[in-house]
Structures are given as C-alpha cells and as structure tokens.
Design a protein around this motif. Structure first.
Motif, PDB file in Angstrom:
ATOM      1  N   SER A  45       0.831  -1.203   0.000  1.00  0.00           N
ATOM      2  CA  SER A  45       0.000   0.000   0.000  1.00  0.00           C
ATOM      3  C   SER A  45       0.862   1.248   0.000  1.00  0.00           C
ATOM      4  N   CYS A  46       1.986   1.194   0.703  1.00  0.00           N
ATOM      5  CA  CYS A  46       2.913   2.319   0.696  1.00  0.00           C
ATOM      6  C   CYS A  46       3.468   2.546  -0.706  1.00  0.00           C
ATOM      7  N   SER A  47       3.819   1.456  -1.383  1.00  0.00           N
ATOM      8  CA  SER A  47       4.306   1.563  -2.756  1.00  0.00           C
ATOM      9  C   SER A  47       3.264   2.219  -3.649  1.00  0.00           C
ATOM     10  N   ASP A  48       2.002   1.847  -3.476  1.00  0.00           N
ATOM     11  CA  ASP A  48       0.920   2.431  -4.273  1.00  0.00           C
ATOM     12  C   ASP A  48       0.752   3.918  -3.971  1.00  0.00           C
ATOM     13  N   GLU A  49       0.850   4.290  -2.689  1.00  0.00           N
ATOM     14  CA  GLU A  49       0.722   5.698  -2.301  1.00  0.00           C
ATOM     15  C   GLU A  49       1.825   6.537  -2.949  1.00  0.00           C
ATOM     16  N   CYS A  50       3.036   6.021  -2.933  1.00  0.00           N
ATOM     17  CA  CYS A  50       4.152   6.758  -3.527  1.00  0.00           C
ATOM     18  C   CYS A  50       3.973   6.901  -5.037  1.00  0.00           C
ATOM     19  N   SER A  51       3.562   5.833  -5.694  1.00  0.00           N
ATOM     20  CA  SER A  51       3.353   5.879  -7.142  1.00  0.00           C
ATOM     21  C   SER A  51       2.267   6.882  -7.513  1.00  0.00           C
ATOM     22  N   ALA A  52       1.227   6.961  -6.686  1.00  0.00           N
ATOM     23  CA  ALA A  52       0.131   7.891  -6.954  1.00  0.00           C
ATOM     24  C   ALA A  52       0.586   9.339  -6.883  1.00  0.00           C
ATOM     25  N   ASN A  53       1.700   9.593  -6.178  1.00  0.00           N
ATOM     26  CA  ASN A  53       2.248  10.947  -6.060  1.00  0.00           C
ATOM     27  C   ASN A  53       3.473  11.146  -6.946  1.00  0.00           C
ATOM     28  N   ASP A  54       3.613  10.267  -7.973  1.00  0.00           N
ATOM     29  CA  ASP A  54       4.755  10.323  -8.887  1.00  0.00           C
ATOM     30  C   ASP A  54       6.079  10.214  -8.138  1.00  0.00           C
ATOM     31  N   CYS A  55       6.098   9.424  -7.092  1.00  0.00           N
ATOM     32  CA  CYS A  55       7.305   9.198  -6.299  1.00  0.00           C
ATOM     33  C   CYS A  55       7.550   7.694  -6.201  1.00  0.00           C
ATOM     34  N   LYS A  56       8.474   7.294  -5.355  1.00  0.00           N
ATOM     35  CA  LYS A  56       8.758   5.877  -5.143  1.00  0.00           C
ATOM     36  C   LYS A  56       9.159   5.676  -3.694  1.00  0.00           C
ATOM     37  N   MET A  57       9.157   4.426  -3.257  1.00  0.00           N
ATOM     38  CA  MET A  57       9.638   4.122  -1.915  1.00  0.00           C
ATOM     39  C   MET A  57      11.132   4.432  -1.844  1.00  0.00           C
ATOM     40  N   PRO A  58      11.644   4.745  -0.657  1.00  0.00           N
ATOM     41  CA  PRO A  58      13.037   5.185  -0.546  1.00  0.00           C
ATOM     42  C   PRO A  58      14.041   4.237  -1.188  1.00  0.00           C
ATOM     43  N   CYS A  59      14.914   4.820  -2.006  1.00  0.00           N
ATOM     44  CA  CYS A  59      16.016   4.121  -2.655  1.00  0.00           C
ATOM     45  C   CYS A  59      17.297   4.609  -1.993  1.00  0.00           C
ATOM     46  N   VAL A  60      17.925   3.761  -1.199  1.00  0.00           N
ATOM     47  CA  VAL A  60      19.096   4.164  -0.415  1.00  0.00           C
ATOM     48  C   VAL A  60      20.345   3.645  -1.099  1.00  0.00           C
ATOM     49  N   THR A  61      21.172   4.554  -1.606  1.00  0.00           N
ATOM     50  CA  THR A  61      22.345   4.143  -2.382  1.00  0.00           C
ATOM     51  C   THR A  61      23.663   4.284  -1.630  1.00  0.00           C
ATOM     52  N   SER A  62      23.631   4.913  -0.445  1.00  0.00           N
ATOM     53  CA  SER A  62      24.882   5.161   0.270  1.00  0.00           C
ATOM     54  C   SER A  62      24.579   5.461   1.735  1.00  0.00           C
ATOM     55  N   ALA A  63      25.625   5.520   2.534  1.00  0.00           N
ATOM     56  CA  ALA A  63      25.465   5.887   3.944  1.00  0.00           C
ATOM     57  C   ALA A  63      24.928   7.309   4.069  1.00  0.00           C
ATOM     58  N   GLU A  64      25.304   8.172   3.138  1.00  0.00           N
ATOM     59  CA  GLU A  64      24.815   9.555   3.164  1.00  0.00           C
ATOM     60  C   GLU A  64      23.325   9.601   2.874  1.00  0.00           C
ATOM     61  N   ASP A  65      22.881   8.803   1.895  1.00  0.00           N
ATOM     62  CA  ASP A  65      21.447   8.694   1.615  1.00  0.00           C
ATOM     63  C   ASP A  65      20.701   8.202   2.847  1.00  0.00           C
ATOM     64  N   ASN A  66      21.259   7.177   3.473  1.00  0.00           N
ATOM     65  CA  ASN A  66      20.616   6.583   4.647  1.00  0.00           C
ATOM     66  C   ASN A  66      20.460   7.618   5.761  1.00  0.00           C
ATOM     67  N   GLN A  67      21.488   8.427   5.968  1.00  0.00           N
ATOM     68  CA  GLN A  67      21.434   9.447   7.017  1.00  0.00           C
ATOM     69  C   GLN A  67      20.425  10.536   6.680  1.00  0.00           C
ATOM     70  N   ALA A  68      20.370  10.925   5.401  1.00  0.00           N
ATOM     71  CA  ALA A  68      19.418  11.957   4.990  1.00  0.00           C
ATOM     72  C   ALA A  68      17.979  11.498   5.216  1.00  0.00           C
ATOM     73  N   LEU A  69      17.701  10.250   4.867  1.00  0.00           N
ATOM     74  CA  LEU A  69      16.362   9.705   5.088  1.00  0.00           C
ATOM     75  C   LEU A  69      16.064   9.618   6.581  1.00  0.00           C
ATOM     76  N   PHE A  70      17.039   9.153   7.355  1.00  0.00           N
ATOM     77  CA  PHE A  70      16.852   9.023   8.799  1.00  0.00           C
ATOM     78  C   PHE A  70      16.578  10.389   9.436  1.00  0.00           C
ATOM     79  N   ASP A  71      17.302  11.429   9.011  1.00  0.00           N
ATOM     80  CA  ASP A  71      17.098  12.771   9.559  1.00  0.00           C
ATOM     81  C   ASP A  71      15.701  13.283   9.229  1.00  0.00           C
ATOM     82  N   PHE A  72      15.262  13.050   7.989  1.00  0.00           N
ATOM     83  CA  PHE A  72      13.919  13.489   7.594  1.00  0.00           C
ATOM     84  C   PHE A  72      12.865  12.765   8.416  1.00  0.00           C
ATOM     85  N   ALA A  73      12.970  11.437   8.475  1.00  0.00           N
ATOM     86  CA  ALA A  73      11.963  10.645   9.184  1.00  0.00           C
ATOM     87  C   ALA A  73      11.932  10.989  10.668  1.00  0.00           C
TER      88      ALA A  73
END
Length: 302
Positions: free
Chosen positions: A191-219
């Motif tokens: 359902s989360c995947s569907d919600e993201c797609s409906a907003n022209d987005c996607k579920m988090p794609c984490v490519t590095s430790a920096e990405d992971n930290q940025a997502l963690f800070d936002f959340a």
C-alpha cells in the motif's frame, strides 16, 4: 453695496501615500509588504493590523508577515493536526525545508515559524555516485570510467539493472536532487508503494550511507515514537526472508547498499517475502526485516 461673498474653498482629494516611501514594519526578518493592499489602497498591512484577528486572511498573511501570525489551520500531515506551525517552530532547521502531504514547501506555509527566510531552505544534498562494482557484461575493463570516456554513446549500453546509466549516475549525468515526502500515515508495504506511485514518487532508494542518514534525519523529524519506515527493498513472496541475497531494490533504484542491524535479516517467526524497514529507535537508521503486512510509516522519495 453688494454683500461680501464668503471665500470658496477648493475641495481637495486625499491621495494615498506612496507606499514605497514608507518604512516596513518588521519583527526579526518578518516584514510587512508596504506595496501590498487588499482591493483598495487604504487596506494595507497597517489596516490589517487594526483588527488582525479578523483581517489576517490567507492572502494578508502572505504579505503582512510581521502583522499576521502563521495560520492555526495548517497541517503538515493529513491525519496529524498536532503537526502545525508551532510543531514546525520546534525544529525549523529540519522541518522548514520539507514538503507537506500536499506537496507545499513548509517555509511558505509557516513563514513566521521558519523566520521568514530570504531564500527557501533546502534539504541536505544526497550523494550521487558511480558504482565501483558495476561492469558492462562483467567485462573488467568496462567500468564507469570507461563509460565516462564516451558517455554520449556508452551510457545507453546494457539493459535492465545492468544498464550503464543506471549504475554510472555521475558519469551519465543522471544525478538529480532527492526530496522526501511523508504520506502522513501507516501503511502495509504494498500500500505504501501504491501511495508513492500515486504521487509520482517511489519508496526510498538508499544508495549510500549519506542517503541513509538523509532519510533518517527526515523521518526523525516527522514520525512518532515507536514508528519505523518502509524502504523500497524486499524479498520475493515465496522465499525465506532470512536470506539477505534474496532481497532486491526496485528496478528504478540502482543500489547495492545495505545497512542491516545484526543479526538481520533473520525472518523472525519463519515468514517469507519480507520487506526492509528503517529502525528509528537508534541514531544510525539501521534496518530490520519485517512482514510486508505490517503497518509502518510511509515516506516517499520524489
């Protein structure tokens, strides 16, 4: 003799003072716009200030930032009325750069709470790099350095997850700014995947430790205690969730990065087809595997 006539006075018409000559009223960096008026020249911010509790309309609030407080009706998340402009003011350095569930920049909606910045704040940039492990068709010499030598031709080489431009992001000019959006509720994985797609987005794609930290800070700034966040990383429905080699990112996420919390993934309870969730009970944002029917906070990457 003729009676003396009283002198006739020529009527004068009052003209509004040139607004540009007035000094703006300011509270900190929040200033009233001296050029603005509502429909009639006398209905300026000074007029609004006389009865601000009635006259601070949505339009007036945008122009009379020293006179009018932030709207008390604003909500960052759809089902979280407590996440208002007062909530934004508790952590402006993080929250003012976010977009709310309607896609609006928080600093525009809660200007006073955000200190009326001259420029819109931005989220910390995420790292966008070439893969150091990718090779075209497993040929050792055909790495991202090879692609960069003739990127206009070689970025289109390969197919699917092995396509050059999906792995050599920097060399192929595929880097783009990443923002996160909180959907504002708890959802099962699909359902989360569907919600993201409906907003022209996607579920988090984490490519590095920096990405992971940025997502963690936002959340960390938007979710409640005890909630975790779904990632776009999952195992097929019919395989053991304890096998890390079975997990994969979505096709549009060229990542090989993981951040499992030991001993995860462990398929606790023997379930199959698990999804990865970011644990929010530490300061490192490490991951756990969980059943996709679990309801976690849904954050999208846009």
């Amino acid at each position: 003799p003729e009676p003396t006539r009283a002198p006739t006075e020529t009527p004068t018409t009052a003209s509004p003072t040139d607004a540009s000559t007035k000094e703006p009223v300011c509270v900190g960096r929040c200033c009233d716009d001296v050029t603005w008026f509502k429909e009639k020249p006398h209905k300026t911010c000074a007029w609004v200030a006389q009865k601000s509790e009635k006259r601070c309309s949505k339009e007036a609030t945008k122009h009379c930032k020293a006179t009018c407080p932030d709207s008390t009706k604003y909500k960052f998340a759809r089902d979280k009325p407590e996440q208002n402009c007062d909530w934004v003011a508790e952590s402006p350095s993080t929250r003012c750069a976010m977009t709310d569930f309607k896609g609006r920049l928080v600093s525009d909606e809660c200007a006073v709470a955000c200190g009326c910045p001259a420029e819109p704040p931005t989220m910390p940039p995420t790292v966008c790099e070439d893969s150091v492990t990718w090779r075209l068709n497993d040929v050792e010499s055909r790495d991202c350095g090879w692609v960069a030598e003739r990127s206009e031709l070689r970025c289109e080489k390969g197919s699917g997850q092995g396509e050059a431009k999906k792995n050599c992001l920097d060399s192929c000019g595929e880097c783009e700014s990443v923002t996160y959006q909180d959907v504002g509720g708890n959802f099962k994985f699909d359902s989360c995947s569907d919600e993201c797609s409906a907003n022209d987005c996607k579920m988090p794609c984490v490519t590095s430790a920096e990405d992971n930290q940025a997502l963690f800070d936002f959340a960390s700034a938007v979710i409640d205690d005890g909630e975790d966040v779904w990632l776009g990383y999952q195992a097929p429905a019919d395989v053991d969730s304890a096998d890390p080699s079975k997990y994969s990112w979505a096709p549009d996420c060229p990542s090989t990065y993981t951040n499992w919390r030991a001993p995860n993934p462990d398929g606790d309870g023997g379930f199959k087809g698990g999804g990865a969730e970011m644990k929010m009970d530490s300061d490192v944002g490490d991951w756990n595997d969980n059943q996709k029917g679990t309801k976690n906070r849904c954050v999208c990457q846009c």
